[in-house]
Enzyme design. Structure first.
Site, PDB file in Angstrom:
ATOM      1  N   SER A  48      10.858 -29.456 -46.448  1.00 14.63           N
ATOM      2  CA  SER A  48      11.072 -28.166 -47.112  1.00 14.63           C
ATOM      3  C   SER A  48      12.417 -27.610 -46.698  1.00 14.63           C
ATOM      4  O   SER A  48      12.876 -27.841 -45.562  1.00 14.63           O
ATOM      5  CB  SER A  48       9.978 -27.168 -46.715  1.00 14.63           C
TER       6      SER A  48
ATOM      7  N   ASN B 179       2.703 -36.321 -48.097  1.00 16.04           N
ATOM      8  CA  ASN B 179       2.753 -35.017 -48.743  1.00 16.04           C
ATOM      9  C   ASN B 179       1.860 -33.968 -48.080  1.00 16.04           C
ATOM     10  O   ASN B 179       2.118 -32.773 -48.195  1.00 16.04           O
ATOM     11  CB  ASN B 179       2.352 -35.173 -50.215  1.00 16.04           C
TER      12      ASN B 179
ATOM     13  N   SER C 104       7.893 -27.037 -38.142  1.00 12.19           N
ATOM     14  CA  SER C 104       7.290 -28.325 -38.505  1.00 12.19           C
ATOM     15  C   SER C 104       8.129 -29.058 -39.533  1.00 12.19           C
ATOM     16  O   SER C 104       8.311 -30.277 -39.452  1.00 12.19           O
ATOM     17  CB  SER C 104       5.862 -28.128 -39.025  1.00 12.19           C
TER      18      SER C 104
ATOM     19  N   TYR D 207       5.497 -23.193 -39.562  1.00 19.20           N
ATOM     20  CA  TYR D 207       5.808 -23.976 -40.757  1.00 19.20           C
ATOM     21  C   TYR D 207       7.274 -24.397 -40.767  1.00 19.20           C
ATOM     22  O   TYR D 207       7.599 -25.558 -41.013  1.00 19.20           O
ATOM     23  CB  TYR D 207       5.470 -23.181 -42.012  1.00 19.20           C
TER      24      TYR D 207
END
Length: 226
Positions: free
Chosen positions: A128, A75, A154, A151
């Site tokens: 995500s 996480n 990734s 982000y």
């Protein structure tokens, strides 16, 4: 008894995942960079471990303290400092990739010997929808306005490494979850989902049986088709 390790478990999605899996009967080891921030996890009944996913020695030390391991929830993640191309440089990119992608590899590789001894080993990588090109390029989605390169890149890598780990480890259920636009510190609590809703996919994947799916990407509504 199911033994579970959750990284980045001191707050937000990690802490809520800790709460829900403890409620589901798991013995949870809550990994975090600074154990002094772990009072909330301890209050839930978690075992707090110092675990910095960017530090191999820290990862190996944390995993060595586990008596067994059935479920690994990767996480831990950072948003990074580059919100658009004008703020982007190689150092900003490297920092995000080191935590969000290489960090998963560090922890998973260290945990594999224990996971292989489990009768029902499961790995959940928290990705995500920001890493999903279809969402990023479709006007009207929560992801479309995002301009940050590190982000998004990734999380795209996390989805891909999940598929590759699943192919390499056919006896382990390895999946990726999309929390969705959830109110957390990442977005200054502007998300329209609660942290409970944001952990629905992660918890569902963390509680899979041996006949569950592998190599898939899920949000709280179910599988996101590739």
């Amino acid at each position: 008894m199911t033994t579970t390790l959750i990284t980045g478990a001191s707050r937000s999605l990690g802490l809520e995942t800790t709460r829900r899996l403890i409620d589901a009967g798991h013995t949870v080891y809550a990994g975090m960079r600074d154990p002094s921030t772990g009072d909330a996890a301890r209050a839930l009944g978690a075992h707090v471990l110092q675990l910095d996913v960017t530090d191999t020695a820290s990862v190996e030390s944390a995993v060595a303290q586990l008596p067994a391991l059935d479920v690994l929830v990767n996480n831990a993640g950072i948003l990074g400092t580059a919100r658009d191309v004008d703020a982007l440089d190689a150092d900003a990119m490297t920092a995000v990739l080191d935590t969000n992608v290489v960090g998963i590899v560090r922890v998973t590789q260290a945990a594999l010997p224990l996971l292989r001894r489990s009768s029902n080993p499961v790995v959940v990588n928290v990705a995500s929808g920001v890493g999903w090109p279809r969402f990023l390029s479709t006007e009207g989605t929560d992801e479309f306005p995002i301009l940050a390169v590190p982000y998004a890149a990734s999380k795209a890598a996390v989805i891909t490494l999940t598929v590759q780990y699943a192919k390499n480890l056919p006896t382990i259920r390895v999946n990726a979850s999309d929390p969705g636009y959830t109110a957390t510190d990442f977005n200054r609590h502007t998300g329209h989902q609660t942290v409970t809703e944001g952990t629905d996919a992660t918890v569902a994947l963390a509680t899979l049986g041996p006949d569950g799916p592998t190599g898939e990407f899920h949000n709280r509504a179910g599988r996101i088709e590739f």
